[in-house]
Design a protein around this motif. Structure first.
Motif, PDB file in Angstrom:
ATOM      1  N   ILE A  35       0.889  -1.161   0.000  1.00 34.00           N
ATOM      2  CA  ILE A  35       0.000   0.000   0.000  1.00 34.00           C
ATOM      3  C   ILE A  35       0.925   1.208   0.000  1.00 34.00           C
ATOM      4  O   ILE A  35       1.513   1.538   1.014  1.00 34.00           O
ATOM      5  N   ARG A  92       6.644  -7.218   4.772  1.00 35.91           N
ATOM      6  CA  ARG A  92       5.781  -6.236   4.120  1.00 35.91           C
ATOM      7  C   ARG A  92       5.470  -5.077   5.044  1.00 35.91           C
ATOM      8  O   ARG A  92       5.322  -3.945   4.615  1.00 35.91           O
ATOM      9  N   ILE A  93       5.376  -5.385   6.328  1.00 34.39           N
ATOM     10  CA  ILE A  93       4.995  -4.314   7.251  1.00 34.39           C
ATOM     11  C   ILE A  93       6.137  -3.297   7.382  1.00 34.39           C
ATOM     12  O   ILE A  93       5.895  -2.094   7.520  1.00 34.39           O
ATOM     13  N   ALA A  94       7.396  -3.759   7.252  1.00 35.09           N
ATOM     14  CA  ALA A  94       8.515  -2.824   7.292  1.00 35.09           C
ATOM     15  C   ALA A  94       8.445  -1.872   6.103  1.00 35.09           C
ATOM     16  O   ALA A  94       8.673  -0.671   6.232  1.00 35.09           O
ATOM     17  N   LEU A  96       5.783  -1.087   4.541  1.00 35.82           N
ATOM     18  CA  LEU A  96       4.624  -0.231   4.753  1.00 35.82           C
ATOM     19  C   LEU A  96       4.975   0.963   5.638  1.00 35.82           C
ATOM     20  O   LEU A  96       4.611   2.101   5.355  1.00 35.82           O
ATOM     21  N   ILE A  97       5.708   0.684   6.712  1.00 38.67           N
ATOM     22  CA  ILE A  97       6.101   1.772   7.603  1.00 38.67           C
ATOM     23  C   ILE A  97       7.019   2.746   6.854  1.00 38.67           C
ATOM     24  O   ILE A  97       6.918   3.958   7.011  1.00 38.67           O
ATOM     25  N   THR A  98       7.899   2.206   6.013  1.00 37.66           N
ATOM     26  CA  THR A  98       8.741   3.081   5.207  1.00 37.66           C
ATOM     27  C   THR A  98       7.885   3.971   4.320  1.00 37.66           C
ATOM     28  O   THR A  98       8.141   5.166   4.188  1.00 37.66           O
TER      29      THR A  98
ATOM     30  N   PHE B  63      -3.579  -7.383  11.037  1.00 37.56           N
ATOM     31  CA  PHE B  63      -3.118  -6.048  10.710  1.00 37.56           C
ATOM     32  C   PHE B  63      -4.261  -5.054  10.917  1.00 37.56           C
ATOM     33  O   PHE B  63      -5.203  -5.036  10.144  1.00 37.56           O
ATOM     34  N   ASP B 119      -3.906  -7.094   4.315  1.00 39.41           N
ATOM     35  CA  ASP B 119      -4.189  -5.716   3.970  1.00 39.41           C
ATOM     36  C   ASP B 119      -5.681  -5.417   3.906  1.00 39.41           C
ATOM     37  O   ASP B 119      -6.108  -4.308   4.173  1.00 39.41           O
ATOM     38  N   LEU B 244       0.718   2.403  15.176  1.00 46.10           N
ATOM     39  CA  LEU B 244       1.336   1.302  14.427  1.00 46.10           C
ATOM     40  C   LEU B 244       2.838   1.503  14.311  1.00 46.10           C
ATOM     41  O   LEU B 244       3.629   0.563  14.439  1.00 46.10           O
ATOM     42  N   VAL B 245       3.223   2.763  14.088  1.00 50.85           N
ATOM     43  CA  VAL B 245       4.649   3.062  13.962  1.00 50.85           C
ATOM     44  C   VAL B 245       5.392   2.676  15.243  1.00 50.85           C
ATOM     45  O   VAL B 245       6.458   2.062  15.198  1.00 50.85           O
ATOM     46  N   VAL B 248       5.668  -1.228  15.312  1.00 45.31           N
ATOM     47  CA  VAL B 248       6.603  -1.807  14.353  1.00 45.31           C
ATOM     48  C   VAL B 248       8.033  -1.407  14.696  1.00 45.31           C
ATOM     49  O   VAL B 248       8.968  -2.206  14.593  1.00 45.31           O
ATOM     50  N   LEU B 252       7.491  -6.185  16.153  1.00 42.60           N
ATOM     51  CA  LEU B 252       6.218  -6.890  16.253  1.00 42.60           C
ATOM     52  C   LEU B 252       6.402  -8.103  17.145  1.00 42.60           C
ATOM     53  O   LEU B 252       7.296  -8.901  16.934  1.00 42.60           O
ATOM     54  N   LEU B 287      12.306   7.675  10.702  1.00 42.27           N
ATOM     55  CA  LEU B 287      11.469   6.498  10.510  1.00 42.27           C
ATOM     56  C   LEU B 287      11.986   5.661   9.334  1.00 42.27           C
ATOM     57  O   LEU B 287      12.171   4.444   9.429  1.00 42.27           O
ATOM     58  N   ILE B 288      12.241   6.345   8.226  1.00 42.77           N
ATOM     59  CA  ILE B 288      12.715   5.635   7.027  1.00 42.77           C
ATOM     60  C   ILE B 288      14.060   4.986   7.312  1.00 42.77           C
ATOM     61  O   ILE B 288      14.292   3.818   6.994  1.00 42.77           O
ATOM     62  N   MET B 291      13.796   1.909   9.471  1.00 44.27           N
ATOM     63  CA  MET B 291      13.247   0.779   8.717  1.00 44.27           C
ATOM     64  C   MET B 291      14.266   0.228   7.719  1.00 44.27           C
ATOM     65  O   MET B 291      14.346  -0.973   7.489  1.00 44.27           O
ATOM     66  N   PRO B 295      14.839  -3.374   9.749  1.00 41.75           N
ATOM     67  CA  PRO B 295      13.454  -3.613   9.315  1.00 41.75           C
ATOM     68  C   PRO B 295      12.643  -4.430  10.318  1.00 41.75           C
ATOM     69  O   PRO B 295      11.422  -4.408  10.283  1.00 41.75           O
TER      70      PRO B 295
END
Lengths: 295, 354, 261
Positions: A35, A92-94, A96-98, B63, B119, B244-245, B248, B252, B287-288, B291, B295
């Protein structure tokens, strides 16, 4: 009756925009199951690029649209290369957070550079676009005509690209099975980048069109339309291109009608309620096929 | 043996008590001033939210993008109760009522939507929380609509923050360690296999969802009472994303990760206050980067323990030792102009031709 | 004495008849083989018995003494709790959990404490958890896995993963165990060990076993009765010797020409 037709016209115009954005979501999701939250910000930047082209470079609508599309294409590819490609093998969730991170970056980065202030397009362009045909009580503006025709044109081009070209075939192959496609000699990275490019170009176009249509843009303008466009993509069956188009028009129609008949406060709720109903009745979306996990 | 066990069992409560009194004293002497108290409250609320979402997303693997919706139910229920009964008992009743209503909403939402996977579930929960938000905006006779509710009194102090946070973490951690918790984890690992070994996956998904929503309701109630102002738009999509952030980022399936991340993020965000203009940009970049380089989140799915700290130290030393070689090879690959991916591919090609 | 009976069991996927009118009886204490060429519908039969699929038509009855209970169309967890456990052709362990946890999860239905004890870790919780751990370790000892109980399932060698899956299936204390190709991808020495284990657990747990297997030497050696499936139908059933000499079976496996030659 007049009002009904007027609502249909408005609904189609709004639906076209949703469809354009939804296509980007659906293609990216189809190919890497992500997404892409940053997609709605590409759309927002498209609107800003259009605004700057018209206001400061004094370009017409069509050249601005083209420039916005080209720059958004570059931006989309850049985002993919920098933020998503290194995470190809992560969960996938990583990713997504990115994507959420990229989205925040674009929104607040834009806010930093152009200020959060709401902007409007040059009056002469807005005026010329909002002129139109009047049939009794029904109004059909140039703007609406343009939105619909540009959308239809882009959709036809997209269908041709996906169905008739080599890279389109590669896109379909990668979305079915990445590993098999790679073994068949398809360059998966290029294909994914191309998918981002196509989606971002469409989002850029949608941005300029929306900016002109509502004549107001701001750095957070992508949030809600992005969400609804994604809903449209899920509604039609995510990963399916015609599904996104149908979903876009449907959501556009529903929203316009709910708002048009006096329940505008509830229009977002109605859109989401319909989405949930569809998911419960047909979990893979309108055109999606329900794939059962093999035991 | 028994004595040792007892000693071990005492360490944690003791540490908690000491923490509580130290912070209480610091507040008393105004070393932790109002500004820091707000940060402390934010951290506690975020811990409750993250730990409860972690149960749903990290442990049970469902999720959810609608946690803020359940939080808002708790917040409104508590605020409305306090308005009518402005005493500490009103606050307690509000917390309980808010949590129960949120859990009930979790049940209503969970039953139909938990059949969806991945999703799709995320989008459905997102949609539902948006619907809840729109409802709160439109029920203005009760909720005062988009303008929001103001409360006159604040009943949440450090004592309540501490008690409710610790309670949430302990209860959820106990749940996760039990057979019921393992049933939830098995759903995350392989739903079909879980069914095959006799686990009612629907029941446990709904249960996890309800427990998670319950504590989201608690968090909402605490929020409403501490910050004494709530409006529907506080609990929108971006709030769900924020939670959620945290989950993660912490990892998790790691409760200590959630706690750590809640604290770290709140501190980063308050530190960035002084760069207000580009605060969110920096936050996004961080954040980026996290990750890209971690990750799995800060903790992966592990829990913080002494053994882990020892291991971490070893890992860090090994990493530092390997550093020069890494830098060298990175430099080499850049000067050669071939990316890592290209190299991999040609290798695999060779294997197939050979 | 009958333990499981399937009558006219049929499953179609769209137009494809995966299983058609299969009649099958498994008696208490038997070790029955289910064989057939690839795509014959063996795993589909397993999926029907364990509730992964609902049959298109037909019935499945599980007997407890003389009392029969129809189980077709029930959810898999209910069927498991009724006393039927299974393994999977392509191992489905909880890969990122420990060996012990894999077994503990399958003991879930024997847990006696409720939510309150679990939230507060009351004495009842402690007692029951200790029992689960003890029983799990007992079970793992049978498979020589007790020394590896803290390892992640994914780190076990392939043969041991197969063993762990059987141990996990046994943890729910089944009356009937369904093994889906337990010897697939396992070397000859391990296969010999496997038949030993199957015999052992059968004796220890008073089990009835239904086994899908392609390794004919294993099937012929340990099974007492065999059903042969081809194109979704039972084409033969009987003792290993009867099956070996059955012409339809040979045709199904080797094609028409094999008979002439």
């Amino acid at each position: 009756m007049d009002q009904f037709i007027q609502q249909i016209i408005n609904g189609i115009s709004l639906g076209s925009i949703y469809a354009l954005i939804a296509l980007g979501y659906t293609m990216v999701y189809g190919i890497i199951k992500l997404i892409n939250f940053a997609h709605c910000d590409v759309y927002m930047l498209g609107a800003y690029i259009g605004y700057y082209c018209m206001t400061f470079l004094h370009l017409g609508v069509v050249p601005s649209l083209l420039i916005a599309m080209i720059l958004c294409t570059l931006l989309g590819v850049l985002i993919e290369k920098i933020a998503y490609k290194p995470l190809r093998n992560a969960t996938r969730i990583a990713v997504l957070i990115t994507a959420i991170g990229v989205s925040l970056f674009l929104e607040y980065g834009t806010m930093y550079f152009v200020s959060p202030q709401v902007r409007t397009f040059p009056p002469h362009i807005v005026k010329s676009m909002s002129a139109g045909i009047k049939l009794g009580n029904i109004n059909l503006t140039f703007m609406q005509l343009m939105i619909v025709s540009v959308t239809v044109l882009l959709m036809v081009l997209l269908q041709l690209t996906v169905k008739r070209t080599r890279i389109g075939k590669a896109m379909r192959a990668v979305s079915l099975d990445v590993d098999a496609a790679e073994l068949m000699g398809i360059n998966v990275d290029t294909t994914i980048s191309f998918t981002f490019a196509l989606g971002s170009a469409l989002a850029g176009a949608a941005g300029v069109l929306v900016g002109l249509y509502y004549n107001s843009i701001n750095p957070l303008m992508g949030l809600l339309p992005g969400l609804k466009a994604f809903v449209a993509a899920v509604f039609g069956g995510i990963g399916i291109i015609p599904g996104a188009m149908i979903g876009g028009y449907f959501i556009g129609m529903v929203e316009t009608f709910v708002a048009g008949y006096g329940y505008s406060m509830y229009r977002d709720a109605v859109v989401f309620a319909i989405l949930i109903l569809i998911l419960i009745v047909k979990p893979a979306g309108l055109l999606g096929r329900n794939v059962r996990e093999k035991v | 043996m028994v004595k040792q066990l007892n000693k071990k069992a005492l360490i944690k409560p003791l540490a908690l008590l000491v923490t509580f009194f130290i912070v209480q004293l610091l507040i008393q002497f105004n070393i932790i001033n109002y500004y820091y108290q707000d940060i402390l409250a934010t951290i506690c609320i975020n811990i409750i939210l993250a730990v409860s979402l972690n149960l749903i997303t990290g442990f049970t693997g469902q999720f959810s993008l609608g946690h803020a919706g359940f939080m808002s139910i708790g917040a409104y229920a508590c605020a409305l109760t306090i308005q009518r009964v402005p005493t500490v008992y009103g606050f307690i009743a509000g917390v309980i009522l808010g949590a129960m209503l949120a859990a009930f909403a979790g049940l209503l939402v969970g039953l139909p939507t938990l059949r969806l996977k991945g999703d799709y579930l995320a989008i459905a929960t997102l949609g539902l929380s948006e619907i809840i938000r729109v409802m709160f905006i439109n029920l203005d006779s009760i909720t005062n609509g988009a303008a929001g509710l103001y409360l006159q009194y604040r009943f949440v102090n450090w004592f309540w923050l501490f008690v409710l946070t610790v309670m949430t973490v302990v209860l959820i951690s106990n749940f996760v360690k039990s057979s019921h918790g393992r049933a939830c984890i098995s759903i995350r690992e392989d739903e079909i296999a879980a069914e095959a070994v006799g686990i009612n996956t629907t029941k446990y998904k709904v249960m996890a969802f309800m427990i998670g929503s319950f504590f989201a309701g608690v968090a909402g109630a605490v929020y409403a009472s501490y910050f004494y102002f709530i409006e529907p738009n506080l609990f929108g999509f971006s709030k769900s994303i924020d939670i959620l952030v945290v989950v993660v980022l912490g990892g998790l399936g790691s409760l200590s990760g959630s706690i750590l991340a809640a604290a770290v993020l709140a501190l980063i965000s308050s530190f960035l206050q002084s760069f207000a203009a580009i605060r969110m940009v920096l936050y996004a970049v961080l954040l980026i980067l996290i990750m890209l380089f971690r990750p799995g989140g800060l903790m992966g799915s592990r829990e913080l323990s002494v053994a882990m700290l020892v291991e971490l130290r070893k890992e860090a030393i090994a990493w530092l030792k390997a550093m020069p070689a890494k830098v060298l090879s990175a430099v080499r690959s850049i000067t050669k102009g071939t990316g890592k991916h290209g190299g991999d591919k040609s290798a695999s090609k060779g294997r197939f031709e050979g | 004495m009958k333990l499981l009976e399937a009558k006219k069991l049929t499953k179609s996927f769209g137009g494809l008849m995966a299983v058609s009118k299969v009649n099958m009886v498994i008696n208490q204490g038997e070790l029955v083989g289910l064989i057939g060429p690839n795509g014959a519908g063996k795993t589909t039969v397993f999926n029907l018995i364990t509730g992964m699929y609902a049959p298109t038509s037909g019935t499945i009855t599980l007997f407890d003494g003389s009392h029969g209970k129809t189980i077709h169309g029930l959810k898999p967890h209910k069927i498991c709790n009724a006393g039927i456990a299974r393994t999977f052709q392509n191992i489905r362990l909880f890969k990122d959990l420990t060996v012990l946890d894999n077994v503990r999860i399958a003991m879930h239905c024997s847990v006696k404490y409720g939510l309150l004890s679990c939230f507060l870790h009351l004495p009842r919780y402690r007692r029951d958890e200790q029992r689960i751990i003890d029983e799990s370790i007992e079970l793992l000892k049978i498979f020589n896995l007790d020394g590896k109980m803290d390892e992640l399932a994914r780190n076990l060698p392939y043969g041991e993963q197969r063993h762990l899956e059987i141990a996990r299936a046994l943890a729910s204390r089944p009356k009937l165990l369904l093994l889906d190709e337990p010897a697939a991808g396992v070397n000859p020495a391990e296969t010999a060990q496997l038949s030993e284990i199957i015999r052992k657990v059968r004796r220890l747990f008073n089990l009835t076993i239904l086994l899908i297997e392609h390794d004919m030497s294993l099937v012929m050696k340990i099974c007492e009765r065999i059903y042969v499936l081809d194109f979704g139908s039972v084409i033969a059933s009987g003792t290993p010797d009867e099956i070996k000499s059955n012409e339809r079976v040979i045709t199904a496996y080797l094609g028409e020409d094999a008979i002439d030659a």
